[in-house]
Design a protein around this motif. Structure first.
Motif, PDB file in Angstrom:
ATOM      1  N   LYS A  16     100.643   2.432 -51.298  1.00 38.97           N
ATOM      2  CA  LYS A  16     100.890   0.932 -51.619  1.00 38.97           C
ATOM      3  C   LYS A  16     100.889  -0.041 -50.284  1.00 38.97           C
ATOM      4  N   GLU A  17     101.772   0.610 -49.467  1.00 38.50           N
ATOM      5  CA  GLU A  17     102.047  -0.113 -48.049  1.00 38.50           C
ATOM      6  C   GLU A  17     100.766   0.226 -47.302  1.00 38.50           C
ATOM      7  N   GLN A  18     100.006   1.141 -47.483  1.00 32.73           N
ATOM      8  CA  GLN A  18      98.817   1.060 -46.542  1.00 32.73           C
ATOM      9  C   GLN A  18      97.879   0.409 -47.034  1.00 32.73           C
ATOM     10  N   LEU A  19      97.675   0.411 -48.476  1.00 36.62           N
ATOM     11  CA  LEU A  19      96.793  -0.516 -49.077  1.00 36.62           C
ATOM     12  C   LEU A  19      97.141  -2.097 -48.626  1.00 36.62           C
ATOM     13  N   GLU A  20      98.298  -2.218 -48.531  1.00 38.07           N
ATOM     14  CA  GLU A  20      98.935  -3.669 -48.400  1.00 38.07           C
ATOM     15  C   GLU A  20      98.431  -4.090 -47.048  1.00 38.07           C
TER      16      GLU A  20
ATOM     17  N   ILE B 212      94.965  -6.979 -43.038  1.00 39.74           N
ATOM     18  CA  ILE B 212      93.990  -7.029 -41.993  1.00 39.74           C
ATOM     19  C   ILE B 212      92.797  -7.538 -42.323  1.00 39.74           C
ATOM     20  N   ILE B 213      92.133  -7.044 -43.583  1.00 34.82           N
ATOM     21  CA  ILE B 213      90.932  -7.747 -44.145  1.00 34.82           C
ATOM     22  C   ILE B 213      91.168  -9.292 -44.143  1.00 34.82           C
ATOM     23  N   GLU B 214      92.405  -9.576 -44.604  1.00 33.65           N
ATOM     24  CA  GLU B 214      92.557 -11.170 -44.678  1.00 33.65           C
ATOM     25  C   GLU B 214      92.464 -11.957 -43.407  1.00 33.65           C
ATOM     26  N   ALA B 215      93.277 -11.185 -42.298  1.00 31.94           N
ATOM     27  CA  ALA B 215      93.183 -11.862 -41.044  1.00 31.94           C
ATOM     28  C   ALA B 215      92.001 -11.944 -40.319  1.00 31.94           C
ATOM     29  N   ASN B 216      91.259 -10.716 -40.530  1.00 32.28           N
ATOM     30  CA  ASN B 216      89.986 -10.907 -40.180  1.00 32.28           C
ATOM     31  C   ASN B 216      89.128 -11.913 -40.721  1.00 32.28           C
TER      32      ASN B 216
ATOM     33  N   ALA C 268      90.306 -14.740 -41.798  1.00 30.99           N
ATOM     34  CA  ALA C 268      90.761 -15.944 -41.351  1.00 30.99           C
ATOM     35  C   ALA C 268      90.334 -16.209 -39.812  1.00 30.99           C
ATOM     36  N   ALA C 269      90.157 -15.128 -39.166  1.00 35.11           N
ATOM     37  CA  ALA C 269      89.645 -15.376 -37.594  1.00 35.11           C
ATOM     38  C   ALA C 269      88.071 -15.721 -37.901  1.00 35.11           C
ATOM     39  N   ASN C 270      87.336 -15.118 -38.562  1.00 31.11           N
ATOM     40  CA  ASN C 270      86.094 -15.279 -38.780  1.00 31.11           C
ATOM     41  C   ASN C 270      85.788 -16.601 -39.004  1.00 31.11           C
ATOM     42  N   ALA C 271      86.704 -17.224 -40.078  1.00 35.66           N
ATOM     43  CA  ALA C 271      86.716 -18.664 -40.525  1.00 35.66           C
ATOM     44  C   ALA C 271      86.780 -19.684 -39.238  1.00 35.66           C
ATOM     45  N   THR C 272      87.940 -19.030 -38.548  1.00 36.64           N
ATOM     46  CA  THR C 272      88.373 -20.146 -37.499  1.00 36.64           C
ATOM     47  C   THR C 272      87.061 -20.106 -36.348  1.00 36.64           C
ATOM     48  N   ILE C 273      86.338 -18.862 -36.139  1.00 33.14           N
ATOM     49  CA  ILE C 273      85.229 -19.005 -35.252  1.00 33.14           C
ATOM     50  C   ILE C 273      83.979 -19.732 -35.879  1.00 33.14           C
ATOM     51  N   VAL C 274      83.825 -19.680 -36.912  1.00 33.02           N
ATOM     52  CA  VAL C 274      82.906 -20.356 -37.726  1.00 33.02           C
ATOM     53  C   VAL C 274      83.297 -21.840 -37.600  1.00 33.02           C
ATOM     54  N   ARG C 275      84.202 -22.248 -37.833  1.00 32.98           N
ATOM     55  CA  ARG C 275      84.712 -23.663 -37.820  1.00 32.98           C
ATOM     56  C   ARG C 275      84.592 -24.213 -36.283  1.00 32.98           C
ATOM     57  N   ALA C 276      85.178 -23.160 -35.377  1.00 34.87           N
ATOM     58  CA  ALA C 276      84.980 -23.941 -34.025  1.00 34.87           C
ATOM     59  C   ALA C 276      83.717 -24.128 -33.246  1.00 34.87           C
ATOM     60  N   THR C 277      82.985 -22.996 -33.785  1.00 31.87           N
ATOM     61  CA  THR C 277      81.330 -22.904 -33.579  1.00 31.87           C
ATOM     62  C   THR C 277      80.756 -24.336 -33.984  1.00 31.87           C
ATOM     63  N   GLY C 278      81.206 -24.534 -35.261  1.00 29.38           N
ATOM     64  CA  GLY C 278      80.776 -25.792 -35.996  1.00 29.38           C
ATOM     65  C   GLY C 278      80.960 -26.974 -35.159  1.00 29.38           C
ATOM     66  N   GLU C 279      82.292 -27.067 -34.898  1.00 34.13           N
ATOM     67  CA  GLU C 279      82.786 -28.412 -34.085  1.00 34.13           C
ATOM     68  C   GLU C 279      82.009 -28.393 -32.588  1.00 34.13           C
ATOM     69  N   ALA C 280      81.990 -27.240 -32.082  1.00 33.79           N
ATOM     70  CA  ALA C 280      81.437 -27.422 -30.670  1.00 33.79           C
ATOM     71  C   ALA C 280      79.797 -27.804 -30.920  1.00 33.79           C
ATOM     72  N   GLU C 281      79.201 -27.368 -31.958  1.00 33.69           N
ATOM     73  CA  GLU C 281      77.804 -27.853 -31.987  1.00 33.69           C
ATOM     74  C   GLU C 281      77.884 -29.341 -32.392  1.00 33.69           C
ATOM     75  N   ALA C 282      78.591 -29.881 -33.113  1.00 38.17           N
ATOM     76  CA  ALA C 282      78.811 -31.211 -33.430  1.00 38.17           C
ATOM     77  C   ALA C 282      78.967 -32.064 -32.182  1.00 38.17           C
ATOM     78  N   LEU C 283      80.154 -31.724 -31.412  1.00 38.15           N
ATOM     79  CA  LEU C 283      80.346 -32.323 -30.189  1.00 38.15           C
ATOM     80  C   LEU C 283      79.021 -32.182 -29.131  1.00 38.15           C
ATOM     81  N   ARG C 284      78.368 -31.152 -29.150  1.00 42.47           N
ATOM     82  CA  ARG C 284      77.125 -31.339 -28.382  1.00 42.47           C
ATOM     83  C   ARG C 284      76.283 -32.114 -28.716  1.00 42.47           C
ATOM     84  N   LEU C 285      75.886 -32.219 -29.757  1.00 43.26           N
ATOM     85  CA  LEU C 285      75.064 -33.224 -30.459  1.00 43.26           C
ATOM     86  C   LEU C 285      75.263 -34.519 -30.325  1.00 43.26           C
TER      87      LEU C 285
END
Length: 316
Positions: free
Chosen positions: A242-246, A251-255, A257-274
């Motif tokens: 149970k603990e291993q599954l948790e 880890i999946i949840e953190a990955n 969230a990190a992917n979402a942050t990267i996507v968001r930051a990439t979008g913001e950088a692209e918006a500033l560039r434009l």
């Protein structure tokens, strides 16, 4: 005057009554009826003198004949009504499934009191066993059973065979094998050996039920502790899984969230560039954005950089 006899006086109604026809029995039929009557009378006399010659065999029974002149006869009587000679007696046997029980409980079993079987395992431990054996008599062998064992065949052959086979089988197994998960296999082994021993006597063993196994107190406590330890180990394995599954879920949840942050930051950088690209093309665009921001607001004083000049007419 001539007097008529009273018996000669005719009733006038006699002529109006219908005549009854005379029944004539053929001579041969009369002989047969008289012969049947004589035979029936003889049978009744024999029944009164020697006992009934009519024998009724019920459902699930077989009758064994014993002749005063020839002993036990091999041809058993099946279900139904039979006529036997007066010098032949009939003993009825059940061919239905019967149960022989040996138990520690006084309220059950063929013997009153503690009738539990004690047997030694291959470790030298003494086990107490409650046993029920379901068996039936082979109808074709009922005369052999009657000749060799008699009506008390259960006590004469089944009981000692049960004891002997149980002790033999238990001596080849451990206490845990008899008590634990292999109990059904041990019971099957007992049934096979009992059937092999009793079939020659005209008895079929259908099932052996190993109903209860009493262990020595110390062994029972040790087995109970082992079972508790096994259960605790299984519980810990479950907790670990149970603990291993948790952890994997986090880890999946953190990955994610990190992917979402990267996507968001990439979008913001692209918006500033434009935006920077547009400002480089049209420097006055920022003044237009100021005006859009202030649209609909009551602004009396606005501070702007000195190099931007006046962008609003404050007097109007």
């Amino acid at each position: 005057m001539v007097m008529e006899d009273d018996w000669d006086i005719k009733d006038p109604d006699d002529e109006r009554r219908p005549s009854i026809p005379e029944i004539k029995i053929p001579p041969m039929a009369g002989v047969i009826l008289r012969g049947a009557g004589i035979v029936l009378a003889i049978l009744i006399i024999f029944s009164v003198v020697f006992g009934s010659i009519f024998v009724s065999i019920g459902a699930g029974e077989v009758g064994v004949k014993f002749s005063q002149f020839g002993g036990v006869q091999d041809d058993e009587l099946g279900e139904g009504l039979h006529i036997v000679p007066p010098w032949v007696s009939v003993t009825k046997y059940s061919v239905r499934s019967e149960v022989y029980t040996m138990s520690a409980r006084t309220s059950e079993g063929e013997v009153v009191g503690d009738d539990q079987i004690n047997a030694l395992t291959n470790e030298g431990l003494t086990l107490g066993l409650d046993i029920s054996v379901r068996y039936r008599l082979v109808s074709e062998d009922a005369s052999v059973v009657h000749k060799n064992l008699g009506t008390g065949y259960a006590e004469k052959i089944i009981r000692p065979t049960i004891k002997s086979v149980i002790r033999e089988v238990v001596s080849r197994n451990t206490a845990m094998e008899v008590y634990g998960e292999q109990r059904e296999l041990v019971a099957t082994e007992m049934r096979e050996e009992m059937e092999a021993a009793l079939l020659e006597d005209g008895i079929i063993v259908e099932e052996v039920l190993l109903r209860n196994v009493r262990l020595p107190e110390k062994v029972a406590d040790a087995i109970e502790s082992k079972l508790q330890a096994d259960q605790e180990a299984q519980r810990m394995v479950f907790v670990k899984q149970k603990e291993q599954l948790e952890a994997e879920r986090k880890i999946i949840e953190a990955n994610g969230a990190a992917n979402a942050t990267i996507v968001r930051a990439t979008g913001e950088a692209e918006a500033l560039r434009l935006i920077n690209a547009e400002l480089a093309k049209n420097p006055k665009l920022i003044n237009y954005k100021y005006i859009q921001m202030l649209d609909g607001q009551e602004v009396q004083t606005l501070i702007v950089p000195a190099d931007q000049g006046i962008i609003l007419d404050a007097t109007n």
